[in-house]
Scaffold this motif. Structure first.
Motif, PDB file in Angstrom:
ATOM      1  N   ILE A   3       0.866  -1.178   0.000  1.00 21.77           N
ATOM      2  CA  ILE A   3       0.000   0.000   0.000  1.00 21.77           C
ATOM      3  C   ILE A   3       0.901   1.226   0.000  1.00 21.77           C
ATOM      4  CG2 ILE A   3      -1.970  -1.102   1.119  1.00 21.77           C
ATOM      5  CD1 ILE A   3      -1.082   0.126   3.758  1.00 21.77           C
ATOM      6  N   TYR A   4       0.377   2.331  -0.463  1.00 15.30           N
ATOM      7  CA  TYR A   4       1.151   3.562  -0.526  1.00 15.30           C
ATOM      8  C   TYR A   4       0.463   4.622   0.310  1.00 15.30           C
ATOM      9  CZ  TYR A   4       3.472   1.147  -4.268  1.00 15.30           C
ATOM     10  OH  TYR A   4       4.170   0.212  -4.988  1.00 15.30           O
ATOM     11  N   ILE A   5       1.247   5.210   1.206  1.00 13.40           N
ATOM     12  CA  ILE A   5       0.728   6.271   2.062  1.00 13.40           C
ATOM     13  C   ILE A   5       1.756   7.398   2.064  1.00 13.40           C
ATOM     14  CG2 ILE A   5       0.083   6.915   4.419  1.00 13.40           C
ATOM     15  CD1 ILE A   5      -0.892   4.027   4.786  1.00 13.40           C
ATOM     16  N   ASP A   6       1.321   8.581   1.682  1.00 14.90           N
ATOM     17  CA  ASP A   6       2.196   9.753   1.629  1.00 14.90           C
ATOM     18  C   ASP A   6       3.479   9.461   0.850  1.00 14.90           C
ATOM     19  OD1 ASP A   6       0.360  11.215   3.163  1.00 14.90           O
ATOM     20  OD2 ASP A   6       1.264  10.530   5.043  1.00 14.90           O
ATOM     21  N   GLY A   7       3.345   8.758  -0.272  1.00 20.34           N
ATOM     22  CA  GLY A   7       4.483   8.460  -1.117  1.00 20.34           C
ATOM     23  C   GLY A   7       5.375   7.336  -0.624  1.00 20.34           C
ATOM     24  N   GLN A   8       5.030   6.750   0.487  1.00 23.07           N
ATOM     25  CA  GLN A   8       5.831   5.656   1.052  1.00 23.07           C
ATOM     26  C   GLN A   8       5.144   4.324   0.773  1.00 23.07           C
ATOM     27  OE1 GLN A   8       6.285   5.823   5.298  1.00 23.07           O
ATOM     28  NE2 GLN A   8       7.703   4.113   5.356  1.00 23.07           N
ATOM     29  N   SER A   9       5.933   3.356   0.338  1.00 26.06           N
ATOM     30  CA  SER A   9       5.417   2.020   0.078  1.00 26.06           C
ATOM     31  C   SER A   9       5.533   1.172   1.341  1.00 26.06           C
ATOM     32  CB  SER A   9       6.214   1.373  -1.056  1.00 26.06           C
ATOM     33  OG  SER A   9       5.787   0.041  -1.242  1.00 26.06           O
ATOM     34  N   HIS A  17      -1.881  -8.579   4.537  1.00 25.75           N
ATOM     35  CA  HIS A  17      -1.336  -8.396   5.887  1.00 25.75           C
ATOM     36  C   HIS A  17       0.041  -7.752   5.787  1.00 25.75           C
ATOM     37  CE1 HIS A  17      -4.311 -10.839   8.135  1.00 25.75           C
ATOM     38  NE2 HIS A  17      -4.468 -11.402   6.959  1.00 25.75           N
ATOM     39  N   LEU A  18       0.361  -6.886   6.731  1.00 21.90           N
ATOM     40  CA  LEU A  18       1.662  -6.222   6.722  1.00 21.90           C
ATOM     41  C   LEU A  18       2.785  -7.250   6.848  1.00 21.90           C
ATOM     42  CD1 LEU A  18       1.116  -3.149   9.080  1.00 21.90           C
ATOM     43  CD2 LEU A  18       0.918  -3.252   6.595  1.00 21.90           C
ATOM     44  N   LYS A  19       3.832  -7.060   6.067  1.00 15.13           N
ATOM     45  CA  LYS A  19       5.010  -7.924   6.194  1.00 15.13           C
ATOM     46  C   LYS A  19       5.854  -7.504   7.387  1.00 15.13           C
ATOM     47  CE  LYS A  19       5.600  -9.755   1.577  1.00 15.13           C
ATOM     48  NZ  LYS A  19       6.539  -9.940   0.467  1.00 15.13           N
ATOM     49  N   ASN A  20       5.894  -6.211   7.651  1.00 13.42           N
ATOM     50  CA  ASN A  20       6.672  -5.685   8.776  1.00 13.42           C
ATOM     51  C   ASN A  20       5.693  -5.061   9.773  1.00 13.42           C
ATOM     52  OD1 ASN A  20       8.362  -4.426  10.568  1.00 13.42           O
ATOM     53  ND2 ASN A  20       9.501  -3.276   9.024  1.00 13.42           N
ATOM     54  N   LEU A  21       5.507  -5.714  10.904  1.00 10.94           N
ATOM     55  CA  LEU A  21       4.516  -5.254  11.875  1.00 10.94           C
ATOM     56  C   LEU A  21       4.811  -3.843  12.390  1.00 10.94           C
ATOM     57  CD1 LEU A  21       3.944  -8.539  13.907  1.00 10.94           C
ATOM     58  CD2 LEU A  21       2.807  -7.748  11.834  1.00 10.94           C
ATOM     59  N   GLN A  22       6.076  -3.413  12.325  1.00 11.68           N
ATOM     60  CA  GLN A  22       6.440  -2.072  12.783  1.00 11.68           C
ATOM     61  C   GLN A  22       5.954  -0.977  11.833  1.00 11.68           C
ATOM     62  OE1 GLN A  22       8.571  -4.753  13.002  1.00 11.68           O
ATOM     63  NE2 GLN A  22       8.266  -4.861  15.195  1.00 11.68           N
ATOM     64  N   ASN A  25       0.445   1.900  11.831  1.00 13.55           N
ATOM     65  CA  ASN A  25       0.006   3.067  12.598  1.00 13.55           C
ATOM     66  C   ASN A  25      -1.470   3.279  12.241  1.00 13.55           C
ATOM     67  OD1 ASN A  25      -0.191   4.738  10.212  1.00 13.55           O
ATOM     68  ND2 ASN A  25       2.015   5.113  10.348  1.00 13.55           N
ATOM     69  N   GLU A  26      -2.096   4.263  12.822  1.00 16.65           N
ATOM     70  CA  GLU A  26      -3.532   4.443  12.588  1.00 16.65           C
ATOM     71  C   GLU A  26      -3.844   4.794  11.133  1.00 16.65           C
ATOM     72  OE1 GLU A  26      -5.123   7.075  15.572  1.00 16.65           O
ATOM     73  OE2 GLU A  26      -4.994   5.513  17.110  1.00 16.65           O
ATOM     74  N   THR A  27      -2.966   5.510  10.476  1.00 16.74           N
ATOM     75  CA  THR A  27      -3.181   5.839   9.066  1.00 16.74           C
ATOM     76  C   THR A  27      -3.139   4.575   8.216  1.00 16.74           C
ATOM     77  OG1 THR A  27      -2.199   8.014   9.400  1.00 16.74           O
ATOM     78  CG2 THR A  27      -2.342   7.235   7.123  1.00 16.74           C
ATOM     79  N   VAL A  28      -2.187   3.696   8.508  1.00 19.13           N
ATOM     80  CA  VAL A  28      -2.097   2.413   7.802  1.00 19.13           C
ATOM     81  C   VAL A  28      -3.368   1.612   8.064  1.00 19.13           C
ATOM     82  CG1 VAL A  28      -0.843   0.216   7.702  1.00 19.13           C
ATOM     83  CG2 VAL A  28       0.420   2.376   7.785  1.00 19.13           C
ATOM     84  N   ALA A  29      -3.821   1.592   9.313  1.00 18.27           N
ATOM     85  CA  ALA A  29      -5.044   0.860   9.658  1.00 18.27           C
ATOM     86  C   ALA A  29      -6.229   1.378   8.853  1.00 18.27           C
ATOM     87  CB  ALA A  29      -5.325   0.965  11.149  1.00 18.27           C
ATOM     88  N   GLU A  30      -6.340   2.689   8.738  1.00 17.86           N
ATOM     89  CA  GLU A  30      -7.453   3.264   7.979  1.00 17.86           C
ATOM     90  C   GLU A  30      -7.389   2.863   6.508  1.00 17.86           C
ATOM     91  OE1 GLU A  30      -7.028   7.374   9.058  1.00 17.86           O
ATOM     92  OE2 GLU A  30      -8.201   7.085  10.892  1.00 17.86           O
ATOM     93  N   ARG A  31      -6.185   2.815   5.946  1.00  7.43           N
ATOM     94  CA  ARG A  31      -6.040   2.403   4.545  1.00  7.43           C
ATOM     95  C   ARG A  31      -6.390   0.930   4.366  1.00  7.43           C
ATOM     96  NH1 ARG A  31      -3.042   4.682   0.484  1.00  7.43           N
ATOM     97  NH2 ARG A  31      -3.829   6.540   1.490  1.00  7.43           N
ATOM     98  N   LEU A  32      -5.913   0.081   5.290  1.00 12.52           N
ATOM     99  CA  LEU A  32      -6.231  -1.347   5.225  1.00 12.52           C
ATOM    100  C   LEU A  32      -7.738  -1.570   5.385  1.00 12.52           C
ATOM    101  CD1 LEU A  32      -3.257  -2.730   7.339  1.00 12.52           C
ATOM    102  CD2 LEU A  32      -3.556  -2.969   4.860  1.00 12.52           C
ATOM    103  N   ALA A  33      -8.355  -0.801   6.278  1.00 15.37           N
ATOM    104  CA  ALA A  33      -9.803  -0.910   6.480  1.00 15.37           C
ATOM    105  C   ALA A  33     -10.554  -0.485   5.216  1.00 15.37           C
ATOM    106  CB  ALA A  33     -10.234  -0.057   7.667  1.00 15.37           C
ATOM    107  N   ALA A  34     -10.093   0.579   4.576  1.00 22.38           N
ATOM    108  CA  ALA A  34     -10.745   1.053   3.353  1.00 22.38           C
ATOM    109  C   ALA A  34     -10.721  -0.030   2.275  1.00 22.38           C
ATOM    110  CB  ALA A  34     -10.073   2.322   2.850  1.00 22.38           C
ATOM    111  N   ALA A  97     -10.018  -8.144  11.155  1.00 23.24           N
ATOM    112  CA  ALA A  97      -9.561  -7.277  12.237  1.00 23.24           C
ATOM    113  C   ALA A  97      -8.053  -7.404  12.438  1.00 23.24           C
ATOM    114  CB  ALA A  97     -10.310  -7.590  13.530  1.00 23.24           C
ATOM    115  N   ALA A  98      -7.518  -8.617  12.343  1.00 22.32           N
ATOM    116  CA  ALA A  98      -6.068  -8.808  12.478  1.00 22.32           C
ATOM    117  C   ALA A  98      -5.329  -8.052  11.380  1.00 22.32           C
ATOM    118  CB  ALA A  98      -5.717 -10.293  12.449  1.00 22.32           C
ATOM    119  N   LYS A  99      -5.851  -8.129  10.163  1.00 23.02           N
ATOM    120  CA  LYS A  99      -5.210  -7.427   9.042  1.00 23.02           C
ATOM    121  C   LYS A  99      -5.177  -5.920   9.306  1.00 23.02           C
ATOM    122  CE  LYS A  99      -6.438  -8.451   4.813  1.00 23.02           C
ATOM    123  NZ  LYS A  99      -7.180  -8.487   3.537  1.00 23.02           N
TER     124      LYS A  99
END
Length: 110
Positions: A3-9, A17-22, A25-34, A97-99
């Protein structure tokens, strides 16, 4: 994939599912939820943070039964029901929800 957020992949696996759990953040969560057609409300965030706490404690994302039990213990019986979780995270609450919480796919979740 990713996924891309603010130009960052941010890398995800083939199921999203995220490959790197670190990277979570909430912005990533909102994108995954969308991507799941979910707009996050306070009720969603309660479950997301509960899942992240569970993962910190047990180093795995809970399948549906343990998730329902944990939600009932922490948030009360009215929320600790599969019907409630299904309304928030269809069609598979533990997996979806885990994703969104940035966690790996729970074992035994289809």
């Amino acid at each position: 994939m990713g996924i891309y957020i603010d130009g960052q992949s941010i890398e995800t696996d083939k199921e999203g599912h995220l490959k790197n759990l670190q990277d979570w953040n909430e912005t990533v969560a909102e994108r995954l939820a969308a991507q799941e057609n979910i707009v996050l409300a306070q009720a969603h965030w309660e479950i997301i943070y509960l899942l992240r706490e569970f993962y910190q404690e047990f180093e795995l994302a809970p399948a549906m039964r343990p998730l329902v039990k944990r939600v009932a213990q922490k948030l009360g019986g009215d929320k600790g029901r599969s019907v409630y979780l299904m309304q928030l995270f269809p069609p598979s609450p533990a997996r979806v929800a885990a994703k969104i919480a940035g966690l790996p796919r729970p074992p035994n979740c289809f």
